[in-house]
Design a protein around this motif. Structure first.
Motif, PDB file in Angstrom:
ATOM      1  N   LEU A 135     -33.177  13.200 -59.676  1.00  0.00           N
ATOM      2  CA  LEU A 135     -33.952  12.012 -59.314  1.00  0.00           C
ATOM      3  C   LEU A 135     -33.884  10.998 -60.452  1.00  0.00           C
ATOM      4  O   LEU A 135     -34.623  11.083 -61.418  1.00  0.00           O
ATOM      5  CB  LEU A 135     -35.417  12.391 -59.043  1.00  0.00           C
ATOM      6  N   LEU A 136     -33.001  10.049 -60.294  1.00  0.00           N
ATOM      7  CA  LEU A 136     -32.754   9.096 -61.368  1.00  0.00           C
ATOM      8  C   LEU A 136     -33.924   8.127 -61.559  1.00  0.00           C
ATOM      9  O   LEU A 136     -34.379   7.869 -62.670  1.00  0.00           O
ATOM     10  CB  LEU A 136     -31.466   8.327 -61.071  1.00  0.00           C
ATOM     11  N   LEU A 137     -34.437   7.618 -60.409  1.00  0.00           N
ATOM     12  CA  LEU A 137     -35.463   6.571 -60.488  1.00  0.00           C
ATOM     13  C   LEU A 137     -36.721   7.033 -61.187  1.00  0.00           C
ATOM     14  O   LEU A 137     -37.237   6.388 -62.100  1.00  0.00           O
ATOM     15  CB  LEU A 137     -35.815   6.106 -59.077  1.00  0.00           C
ATOM     16  N   SER A 138     -37.225   8.200 -60.764  1.00  0.00           N
ATOM     17  CA  SER A 138     -38.458   8.710 -61.366  1.00  0.00           C
ATOM     18  C   SER A 138     -38.268   8.937 -62.857  1.00  0.00           C
ATOM     19  O   SER A 138     -39.167   8.708 -63.655  1.00  0.00           O
ATOM     20  CB  SER A 138     -38.864  10.024 -60.721  1.00  0.00           C
ATOM     21  N   SER A 167     -39.316  -6.510 -43.503  1.00  0.00           N
ATOM     22  CA  SER A 167     -38.433  -5.362 -43.310  1.00  0.00           C
ATOM     23  C   SER A 167     -37.747  -5.018 -44.636  1.00  0.00           C
ATOM     24  O   SER A 167     -37.548  -3.853 -44.957  1.00  0.00           O
ATOM     25  CB  SER A 167     -37.389  -5.667 -42.244  1.00  0.00           C
ATOM     26  N   TYR A 168     -37.464  -6.072 -45.414  1.00  0.00           N
ATOM     27  CA  TYR A 168     -36.832  -5.802 -46.708  1.00  0.00           C
ATOM     28  C   TYR A 168     -37.813  -5.079 -47.615  1.00  0.00           C
ATOM     29  O   TYR A 168     -37.487  -4.077 -48.238  1.00  0.00           O
ATOM     30  CB  TYR A 168     -36.382  -7.116 -47.355  1.00  0.00           C
ATOM     31  N   LEU A 169     -39.047  -5.608 -47.603  1.00  0.00           N
ATOM     32  CA  LEU A 169     -40.077  -5.009 -48.457  1.00  0.00           C
ATOM     33  C   LEU A 169     -40.283  -3.543 -48.108  1.00  0.00           C
ATOM     34  O   LEU A 169     -40.409  -2.694 -48.984  1.00  0.00           O
ATOM     35  CB  LEU A 169     -41.394  -5.753 -48.271  1.00  0.00           C
ATOM     36  N   SER A 170     -40.314  -3.258 -46.816  1.00  0.00           N
ATOM     37  CA  SER A 170     -40.611  -1.887 -46.422  1.00  0.00           C
ATOM     38  C   SER A 170     -39.467  -0.949 -46.794  1.00  0.00           C
ATOM     39  O   SER A 170     -39.657   0.248 -46.919  1.00  0.00           O
ATOM     40  CB  SER A 170     -40.893  -1.818 -44.922  1.00  0.00           C
ATOM     41  N   ARG A 171     -38.270  -1.512 -46.931  1.00  0.00           N
ATOM     42  CA  ARG A 171     -37.141  -0.656 -47.309  1.00  0.00           C
ATOM     43  C   ARG A 171     -37.055  -0.466 -48.818  1.00  0.00           C
ATOM     44  O   ARG A 171     -36.366   0.405 -49.297  1.00  0.00           O
ATOM     45  CB  ARG A 171     -35.833  -1.245 -46.766  1.00  0.00           C
ATOM     46  N   LEU A 172     -37.752  -1.331 -49.542  1.00  0.00           N
ATOM     47  CA  LEU A 172     -37.660  -1.288 -51.002  1.00  0.00           C
ATOM     48  C   LEU A 172     -38.434  -0.091 -51.544  1.00  0.00           C
ATOM     49  O   LEU A 172     -39.609   0.095 -51.243  1.00  0.00           O
ATOM     50  CB  LEU A 172     -38.246  -2.599 -51.570  1.00  0.00           C
ATOM     51  N   ASP A 173     -37.756   0.720 -52.291  1.00  0.00           N
ATOM     52  CA  ASP A 173     -38.418   1.875 -52.899  1.00  0.00           C
ATOM     53  C   ASP A 173     -39.382   1.355 -53.970  1.00  0.00           C
ATOM     54  O   ASP A 173     -38.976   0.586 -54.837  1.00  0.00           O
ATOM     55  CB  ASP A 173     -37.358   2.786 -53.536  1.00  0.00           C
ATOM     56  N   PRO A 174     -40.643   1.753 -53.907  1.00  0.00           N
ATOM     57  CA  PRO A 174     -41.601   1.231 -54.890  1.00  0.00           C
ATOM     58  C   PRO A 174     -41.204   1.567 -56.319  1.00  0.00           C
ATOM     59  O   PRO A 174     -41.620   0.908 -57.258  1.00  0.00           O
ATOM     60  CB  PRO A 174     -42.917   1.923 -54.520  1.00  0.00           C
ATOM     61  N   ARG A 175     -40.373   2.598 -56.474  1.00  0.00           N
ATOM     62  CA  ARG A 175     -39.949   2.944 -57.835  1.00  0.00           C
ATOM     63  C   ARG A 175     -38.994   1.895 -58.400  1.00  0.00           C
ATOM     64  O   ARG A 175     -38.944   1.687 -59.598  1.00  0.00           O
ATOM     65  CB  ARG A 175     -39.319   4.342 -57.846  1.00  0.00           C
ATOM     66  N   HIS A 176     -38.259   1.216 -57.507  1.00  0.00           N
ATOM     67  CA  HIS A 176     -37.431   0.093 -57.963  1.00  0.00           C
ATOM     68  C   HIS A 176     -38.321  -1.029 -58.470  1.00  0.00           C
ATOM     69  O   HIS A 176     -38.067  -1.642 -59.503  1.00  0.00           O
ATOM     70  CB  HIS A 176     -36.567  -0.457 -56.813  1.00  0.00           C
ATOM     71  N   TYR A 177     -39.365  -1.287 -57.673  1.00  0.00           N
ATOM     72  CA  TYR A 177     -40.310  -2.342 -58.033  1.00  0.00           C
ATOM     73  C   TYR A 177     -40.960  -2.008 -59.386  1.00  0.00           C
ATOM     74  O   TYR A 177     -41.049  -2.834 -60.285  1.00  0.00           O
ATOM     75  CB  TYR A 177     -41.370  -2.437 -56.932  1.00  0.00           C
ATOM     76  N   GLN A 178     -41.374  -0.765 -59.504  1.00  0.00           N
ATOM     77  CA  GLN A 178     -42.017  -0.319 -60.742  1.00  0.00           C
ATOM     78  C   GLN A 178     -41.078  -0.496 -61.931  1.00  0.00           C
ATOM     79  O   GLN A 178     -41.459  -0.985 -62.985  1.00  0.00           O
ATOM     80  CB  GLN A 178     -42.419   1.153 -60.601  1.00  0.00           C
ATOM     81  N   LEU A 179     -39.821  -0.138 -61.690  1.00  0.00           N
ATOM     82  CA  LEU A 179     -38.824  -0.241 -62.756  1.00  0.00           C
ATOM     83  C   LEU A 179     -38.624  -1.698 -63.174  1.00  0.00           C
ATOM     84  O   LEU A 179     -38.509  -2.000 -64.372  1.00  0.00           O
ATOM     85  CB  LEU A 179     -37.506   0.347 -62.246  1.00  0.00           C
ATOM     86  N   THR A 180     -38.637  -2.589 -62.192  1.00  0.00           N
ATOM     87  CA  THR A 180     -38.470  -4.023 -62.495  1.00  0.00           C
ATOM     88  C   THR A 180     -39.634  -4.519 -63.344  1.00  0.00           C
ATOM     89  O   THR A 180     -39.446  -5.194 -64.351  1.00  0.00           O
ATOM     90  CB  THR A 180     -38.399  -4.831 -61.183  1.00  0.00           C
ATOM     91  N   VAL A 181     -40.850  -4.170 -62.925  1.00  0.00           N
ATOM     92  CA  VAL A 181     -42.036  -4.619 -63.678  1.00  0.00           C
ATOM     93  C   VAL A 181     -42.007  -4.018 -65.087  1.00  0.00           C
ATOM     94  O   VAL A 181     -42.242  -4.710 -66.082  1.00  0.00           O
ATOM     95  CB  VAL A 181     -43.337  -4.215 -62.941  1.00  0.00           C
ATOM     96  N   ILE A 196     -34.554   7.192 -73.083  1.00  0.00           N
ATOM     97  CA  ILE A 196     -33.889   7.242 -71.769  1.00  0.00           C
ATOM     98  C   ILE A 196     -32.855   8.365 -71.744  1.00  0.00           C
ATOM     99  O   ILE A 196     -32.781   9.144 -70.794  1.00  0.00           O
ATOM    100  CB  ILE A 196     -33.267   5.873 -71.412  1.00  0.00           C
ATOM    101  N   GLY A 197     -32.085   8.484 -72.823  1.00  0.00           N
ATOM    102  CA  GLY A 197     -31.062   9.532 -72.895  1.00  0.00           C
ATOM    103  C   GLY A 197     -31.669  10.916 -72.784  1.00  0.00           C
ATOM    104  O   GLY A 197     -31.211  11.750 -71.985  1.00  0.00           O
ATOM    105  N   THR A 198     -32.725  11.163 -73.563  1.00  0.00           N
ATOM    106  CA  THR A 198     -33.356  12.490 -73.537  1.00  0.00           C
ATOM    107  C   THR A 198     -33.947  12.788 -72.165  1.00  0.00           C
ATOM    108  O   THR A 198     -33.807  13.896 -71.640  1.00  0.00           O
ATOM    109  CB  THR A 198     -34.479  12.569 -74.595  1.00  0.00           C
ATOM    110  N   ALA A 199     -34.590  11.788 -71.578  1.00  0.00           N
ATOM    111  CA  ALA A 199     -35.204  12.007 -70.265  1.00  0.00           C
ATOM    112  C   ALA A 199     -34.130  12.354 -69.241  1.00  0.00           C
ATOM    113  O   ALA A 199     -34.279  13.313 -68.470  1.00  0.00           O
ATOM    114  CB  ALA A 199     -35.979  10.768 -69.842  1.00  0.00           C
ATOM    115  N   LEU A 200     -33.024  11.604 -69.251  1.00  0.00           N
ATOM    116  CA  LEU A 200     -31.964  11.863 -68.267  1.00  0.00           C
ATOM    117  C   LEU A 200     -31.338  13.238 -68.467  1.00  0.00           C
ATOM    118  O   LEU A 200     -31.093  13.966 -67.504  1.00  0.00           O
ATOM    119  CB  LEU A 200     -30.891  10.767 -68.350  1.00  0.00           C
TER     120      LEU A 200
END
Lengths: 436, 271
Positions: free
Chosen positions: B60-63, B2-16, B41-45
């Motif tokens: 959309l911060l994560l993307s 249930s935790y995995l399914s709630r985890l946004d894959p973009r968080h996972y991607q960001l961690t990797v 990062i600054g320019t992208a944001l």
């Protein structure tokens, strides 16, 4: 103390406070390619899709025995081939070789005593029957004599025919070469083959064969090494000096790794033999650690060096080595040739660690890098202030120990053996009072 | 689960991605400076913020962070400027280059390739990962497959299968030993591209069949560019060249578009 400052900074050093006098140390020795037995050297000048490849020759046997078989991506005609002086490659080797520099620690009691920075000095075969070739599916695409060499460029339909032809014409092709030759033929590569023409050789008056340089246009920026791995006689050393107008060259299918550099090593390594041992073992140790990596030994703009293991090459020498874009007048400025950047790569390869040919790309990286090792001579004078006490009892032994640790780490040598070779440093009684 | 399914894959991607970036800087000596990290990062944001304001869209911060890290991991430059340009181009392309209401290009792919085409000051270094890290990437990538479901990752999976087959086929035809295609596949950049760029569900066809066909086409084009035109980083160019075809796949195979906010695991596994 160790900060690298640019040539411009050196020239303006007199205008600045004396702190800038710290520079890259005094050059003492170099580790050139002569340290490595059976190594080959290639100078690869590359600008856009033009490749000028010079194959260094360290052939030492009877010239009658000399034979060269090299895959090339295009048919190379006589006007695309020339011979280069051995001394020019030797100069490039010396200029780019990893170097040893030395520092002399000052008397800590004599404040603001700076060594004066000295800027880098001013820079100054018998013709085979074509029908037999045809029978074997081999096409002689070009055939000519150049200097002491009889040269041919062959293409073929299949490897067995080509190998038969080569064997019949006195080229010893090692066992197991067939699939590799076949693979090159299918990739539309040609074979550049050369033998020594004894009559022409005696006319040249040279005691050593000259390196052959080929010049062609081709998108592929690569060096075929697979034929060299067929004879599994162990690992081989290859040095590649890449010349480009601006940026560093790196391999795209292997990791390019900088060798450890700018580290202090014990004083006794200053001895020429010891430095050679150090460099060989350091390199071997890094190869074991990094596996199939290509090592960067030098990457520098060819206008200058700091410290110089040899003077930068002149425009004429650079042009001789294929850097055709270098302007001859660049020398008028009193510096070396402009618009050339050299990358020296050192590869120790065999079939297991380097299954593929080396593929390269030119990058926008114009940063300088050199293999540079430092010996520091501690100050061993009479202590005449508390700072000298501190220096003799703490700083100097610490520096010596750090240098020993660096050496052990880089080479894999036993630290205790290294420590035995370290000179005994002077110590003073810490109770000495300096107040009068 | 249930935790995995709630985890946004973009968080996972960001961690990797962050792990890889730190590993790259500390262990593999990537030529990345902190100024470059800040600039990208600054320019992208900022670019994202600007366009969200102009188009009145939620930020959309994560993307945006995913795009920034992709640029940092795959593209190098001496100065920060061109990396920042690549990040800005990538983000801007999301808002400006749209077909059928969807952005056409994967933002980091667009930014990286356009920067490579524009200037010789930047370079992508496919050899920089060496061959030691590919196993980590393969595991991390497979983790993503487990997280978002194989359906979402079909473009990646089909690309990798097709690309692998083509390399082995080529080696077989040339009579080369298998160590050659193996060596070509153990490439960190290739896996990073496959799992964290080509997997972007927003810029690949929505229909599973479309994804498979798209992945195979990218592999075919990449192999052609790599071995006929001798282009390094061919897969990056192949993806960019084929991205405009995604809208054709979507018109041909009607299928609901992917949304990050919707469940990302396979529907039957969602609790």
């Amino acid at each position: 103390m160790k900060k690298i400052i640019s040539a411009a900074a050196l020239l303006t050093a007199s205008l600045l406070p004396t702190h800038v006098s710290a520079f890259c140390g005094f050059y003492v020795a170099k580790a050139d390619t002569g340290l490595f037995n059976e190594s080959s050297q290639v100078v690869y000048a590359r600008n856009a899709d033009r490749s000028i490849v010079t194959m260094g020759s360290d052939f030492k046997g009877d010239v009658k025995e000399f034979a060269m078989v090299i895959p090339v991506p295009v048919v190379v005609q006589k006007e695309q081939v020339k011979l280069v002086n051995n001394s020019t490659i030797k100069h490039l080797d010396a200029y780019t070789a990893p170097r040893l520099v030395e520092y002399f620690d000052d008397d800590p009691c004599m404040q603001m005593m700076y060594s004066k920075a000295t800027p880098a000095p001013p820079m100054a075969a018998p013709v085979p029957a074509k029908t037999r070739a045809k029978e074997l599916g081999v096409t002689i695409e070009a055939q000519y004599t150049l200097g002491e060499y009889d040269i041919m460029v062959l293409s073929g339909q299949e490897s067995t025919g080509l190998i038969t032809w080569l064997t019949e014409n006195g080229y010893k092709i090692p066992q197991g070469a067939e699939p590799v030759i076949g693979s090159y033929l299918k990739q539309n590569m040609k074979f550049f083959i050369a033998k020594v023409n004894l009559k022409e050789y005696s006319k040249t008056g040279f005691t050593q064969l000259r390196p052959i340089q080929v010049n062609y246009r081709e998108k592929r920026f690569m060096l075929p090494i697979r034929l060299g791995t067929v004879n599994s006689t162990g690992k081989q050393d290859l040095f590649i000096y890449a010349l480009t107008p601006k940026g560093r060259v790196e391999t795209t299918n292997y990791r390019t790794v900088k060798l450890p550099s700018d580290l202090e090593i014990p004083e006794y390594i200053k001895d020429k033999k010891q430095f050679a041992n150090f460099y060989r073992d350091m390199f071997r140790n890094q190869v074991e650690k990094e596996g199939g990596a290509v090592f960067l030994e030098y990457a520098w703009d060819m206008n200058w060096c700091d410290p110089c293991a040899a003077d930068p090459l002149s425009s004429k020498e650079l042009q001789e080595l294929g850097a055709f874009w270098v302007k001859p007048e660049a020398n008028n400025m009193g510096g070396g040739a402009a618009d050339a950047y050299v990358t020296r790569l050192h590869v120790r390869y065999d079939r297991e660690t380097f299954p593929e040919d080396l593929m390269f790309q030119t990058t926008g990286n114009t940063g300088n890098y050199q293999g540079r090792y430092i010996v520091r001579h501690p100050w061993q004078g009479e202590a005449s202030c508390p700072a000298a006490n501190e220096y003799l009892n703490k700083t100097a032994p610490k520096q010596q120990d750090e240098a020993a640790k660096n050496l052990a780490k880089m080479t894999g040598w036993n630290i205790n053996e290294i420590r035995k070779q370290l000179p005994k440093l002077k110590k003073v009684a810490s109770t000495t009072s300096w107040t009068e | 689960m249930s935790y995995l399914s709630r985890l946004d894959p973009r968080h996972y991607q960001l961690t990797v991605q962050t792990t890889l970036l730190l590993w790259g800087i500390w262990v593999l000596e990537f030529p990345i400076t902190w100024q470059q990290i800040l600039a990208v990062i600054g320019t992208a944001l900022l670019t994202q913020r600007l366009f969200c304001y102009l188009f009145k869209l939620p930020n959309l911060l994560l993307s945006t962070l995913n795009t920034s890290l992709s640029v940092l991991l795959l593209l190098h430059a001496q100065a920060a400027l061109w990396l920042a340009v690549a990040a800005a181009l990538g983000i801007a392309s999301k808002f400006l280059l749209r077909l059928d209401g969807k952005h056409v290009f994967n933002p980091s792919n667009f930014g990286i390739v356009i920067a490579l085409l524009l200037t010789s000051e930047v370079w992508a270094a496919p050899g920089q990962w060496g061959h030691g890290l590919w196993l980590f990437l393969l595991i991390a990538g497979s983790g993503l497959v487990g997280l978002v479901g194989w359906r979402t990752m079909l473009a990646t999976v089909s690309f990798l299968l097709a690309y692998t087959s083509l390399l082995f086929l080529k080696a077989w035809w040339l009579g080369d030993p298998w160590t050659i295609p193996q060596h070509q596949l153990q490439n960190g950049s290739l896996l990073l591209f496959s799992f964290f760029m080509l997997s972007d569900p927003k810029t690949t066809p929505a229909h599973p069949l479309g994804r498979v066909l798209f992945g195979v086409s990218v592999a075919l084009l990449a192999v052609w560019l790599q071995f006929r035109l001798f282009l390094p980083n061919a897969f990056l160019y192949a993806l960019l060249a084929l991205s405009p075809s995604v809208f054709l796949f979507n018109r041909w195979l009607n299928y609901p578009a992917f949304e990050w906010s919707k469940p990302i695991t396979k529907p039957e596994e969602t609790p």
